[in-house]
Design a protein around this motif. Sequence first.
Motif, PDB file in Angstrom:
ATOM      1  N   UNK A 112     -37.498 -13.254   6.203  1.00 36.99           N
ATOM      2  CA  UNK A 112     -37.568 -11.828   5.861  1.00 36.99           C
ATOM      3  C   UNK A 112     -36.369 -11.097   6.466  1.00 36.99           C
ATOM      4  N   UNK A 113     -36.128 -11.321   7.739  1.00 35.78           N
ATOM      5  CA  UNK A 113     -35.031 -10.622   8.413  1.00 35.78           C
ATOM      6  C   UNK A 113     -33.671 -11.014   7.840  1.00 35.78           C
ATOM      7  N   UNK A 114     -33.512 -12.255   7.417  1.00 40.41           N
ATOM      8  CA  UNK A 114     -32.260 -12.693   6.808  1.00 40.41           C
ATOM      9  C   UNK A 114     -32.029 -11.966   5.484  1.00 40.41           C
ATOM     10  N   UNK A 115     -33.073 -11.878   4.657  1.00 39.48           N
ATOM     11  CA  UNK A 115     -32.936 -11.277   3.324  1.00 39.48           C
ATOM     12  C   UNK A 115     -32.806  -9.759   3.395  1.00 39.48           C
ATOM     13  N   UNK A 116     -33.663  -9.121   4.157  1.00 37.00           N
ATOM     14  CA  UNK A 116     -33.670  -7.652   4.209  1.00 37.00           C
ATOM     15  C   UNK A 116     -32.587  -7.144   5.153  1.00 37.00           C
ATOM     16  N   UNK A 117     -32.316  -7.883   6.194  1.00 39.28           N
ATOM     17  CA  UNK A 117     -31.256  -7.616   7.171  1.00 39.28           C
ATOM     18  C   UNK A 117     -31.118  -6.145   7.576  1.00 39.28           C
ATOM     19  N   UNK A 118     -32.225  -5.518   7.918  1.00 39.79           N
ATOM     20  CA  UNK A 118     -32.185  -4.153   8.431  1.00 39.79           C
ATOM     21  C   UNK A 118     -31.973  -3.063   7.403  1.00 39.79           C
ATOM     22  N   UNK A 119     -31.996  -3.393   6.122  1.00 41.54           N
ATOM     23  CA  UNK A 119     -31.806  -2.383   5.086  1.00 41.54           C
ATOM     24  C   UNK A 119     -32.972  -1.400   5.049  1.00 41.54           C
ATOM     25  N   UNK A 120     -32.717  -0.224   4.514  1.00 38.21           N
ATOM     26  CA  UNK A 120     -33.781   0.723   4.211  1.00 38.21           C
ATOM     27  C   UNK A 120     -34.394   0.342   2.871  1.00 38.21           C
ATOM     28  N   UNK A 121     -35.647   0.776   2.659  1.00 37.86           N
ATOM     29  CA  UNK A 121     -36.320   0.465   1.397  1.00 37.86           C
ATOM     30  C   UNK A 121     -35.516   0.996   0.214  1.00 37.86           C
ATOM     31  N   UNK A 122     -35.425   0.183  -0.812  1.00 33.05           N
ATOM     32  CA  UNK A 122     -34.761   0.559  -2.061  1.00 33.05           C
ATOM     33  C   UNK A 122     -35.558  -0.032  -3.214  1.00 33.05           C
ATOM     34  N   UNK A 123     -36.058   0.821  -4.077  1.00 31.93           N
ATOM     35  CA  UNK A 123     -36.809   0.325  -5.229  1.00 31.93           C
ATOM     36  C   UNK A 123     -35.939  -0.598  -6.078  1.00 31.93           C
ATOM     37  N   UNK A 124     -34.669  -0.285  -6.183  1.00 33.64           N
ATOM     38  CA  UNK A 124     -33.754  -1.109  -6.972  1.00 33.64           C
ATOM     39  C   UNK A 124     -33.578  -2.506  -6.372  1.00 33.64           C
ATOM     40  N   UNK A 125     -33.707  -2.627  -5.048  1.00 32.34           N
ATOM     41  CA  UNK A 125     -33.528  -3.917  -4.379  1.00 32.34           C
ATOM     42  C   UNK A 125     -34.834  -4.690  -4.162  1.00 32.34           C
ATOM     43  N   UNK A 126     -35.968  -4.014  -4.250  1.00 30.78           N
ATOM     44  CA  UNK A 126     -37.251  -4.630  -3.899  1.00 30.78           C
ATOM     45  C   UNK A 126     -37.521  -5.931  -4.665  1.00 30.78           C
ATOM     46  N   UNK A 127     -37.248  -5.959  -5.946  1.00 29.22           N
ATOM     47  CA  UNK A 127     -37.487  -7.170  -6.737  1.00 29.22           C
ATOM     48  C   UNK A 127     -36.620  -8.321  -6.244  1.00 29.22           C
ATOM     49  N   UNK A 128     -35.346  -8.051  -5.994  1.00 26.69           N
ATOM     50  CA  UNK A 128     -34.451  -9.097  -5.476  1.00 26.69           C
ATOM     51  C   UNK A 128     -34.907  -9.581  -4.112  1.00 26.69           C
ATOM     52  N   UNK A 172     -35.960 -13.443  -3.310  1.00 25.94           N
ATOM     53  CA  UNK A 172     -35.174 -14.177  -2.322  1.00 25.94           C
ATOM     54  C   UNK A 172     -36.003 -14.575  -1.106  1.00 25.94           C
ATOM     55  N   UNK A 173     -36.934 -13.727  -0.693  1.00 24.54           N
ATOM     56  CA  UNK A 173     -37.796 -14.066   0.440  1.00 24.54           C
ATOM     57  C   UNK A 173     -38.676 -15.265   0.109  1.00 24.54           C
ATOM     58  N   UNK A 174     -39.345 -15.258  -1.050  1.00 25.95           N
ATOM     59  CA  UNK A 174     -40.239 -16.380  -1.366  1.00 25.95           C
ATOM     60  C   UNK A 174     -39.456 -17.677  -1.561  1.00 25.95           C
ATOM     61  N   UNK A 175     -38.297 -17.609  -2.196  1.00 25.54           N
ATOM     62  CA  UNK A 175     -37.494 -18.823  -2.377  1.00 25.54           C
ATOM     63  C   UNK A 175     -37.026 -19.377  -1.038  1.00 25.54           C
ATOM     64  N   UNK A 176     -36.537 -18.498  -0.173  1.00 22.01           N
ATOM     65  CA  UNK A 176     -36.038 -18.944   1.127  1.00 22.01           C
ATOM     66  C   UNK A 176     -37.170 -19.517   1.978  1.00 22.01           C
ATOM     67  N   UNK A 177     -38.319 -18.843   1.983  1.00 23.11           N
ATOM     68  CA  UNK A 177     -39.468 -19.339   2.757  1.00 23.11           C
ATOM     69  C   UNK A 177     -39.905 -20.716   2.262  1.00 23.11           C
ATOM     70  N   UNK A 178     -40.065 -20.855   0.952  1.00 17.44           N
ATOM     71  CA  UNK A 178     -40.516 -22.132   0.400  1.00 17.44           C
ATOM     72  C   UNK A 178     -39.529 -23.253   0.724  1.00 17.44           C
ATOM     73  N   UNK A 179     -38.240 -22.960   0.616  1.00 17.30           N
ATOM     74  CA  UNK A 179     -37.212 -23.955   0.914  1.00 17.30           C
ATOM     75  C   UNK A 179     -37.233 -24.347   2.387  1.00 17.30           C
TER      76      UNK A 179
END
Length: 114
Positions: free
Chosen positions: A25-41, A45-52
């Motif tokens: 989570x911290x790698x993907x979000x990296x301290x960003x503020x919430x963005x509706x435009x980014x939420x889907x990405x 990316x979080x689920x793919x990275x976690x599963x891997x």
Amino acid sequence: MAYFHINKERSFSFEEGEKIVKECIEYVVSGDDYSQAQAQNWTVNIVKRCATQLAQLGKSYKYIVTCTVMPKRDAGLHMASCCYWDNVMDGSFMVKWENRTMFCNVNVFIIAML
């Protein structure tokens, strides 16, 4: 440490799994503020990275990962899951993460491969 296992080689540490998920989570979000435009990405990316990362543990389990990202507002979020499985060999955990602008909840389901 909480574990469930069939034998030593197949044991799964929930603490290790939670650490992996928080790092993802911290790698993907990296301290960003919430963005509706980014939420889907972020969720993808979080689920793919976690599963891997979980699969790279080399354990004989299948992993199912879900992720919810939402802004911090005066709104509730209620989540539930129910599974019919072997309580000795299968399990699940949830990681709740937040920063000043958003919440991120990741659910991981671990199913033993026989």
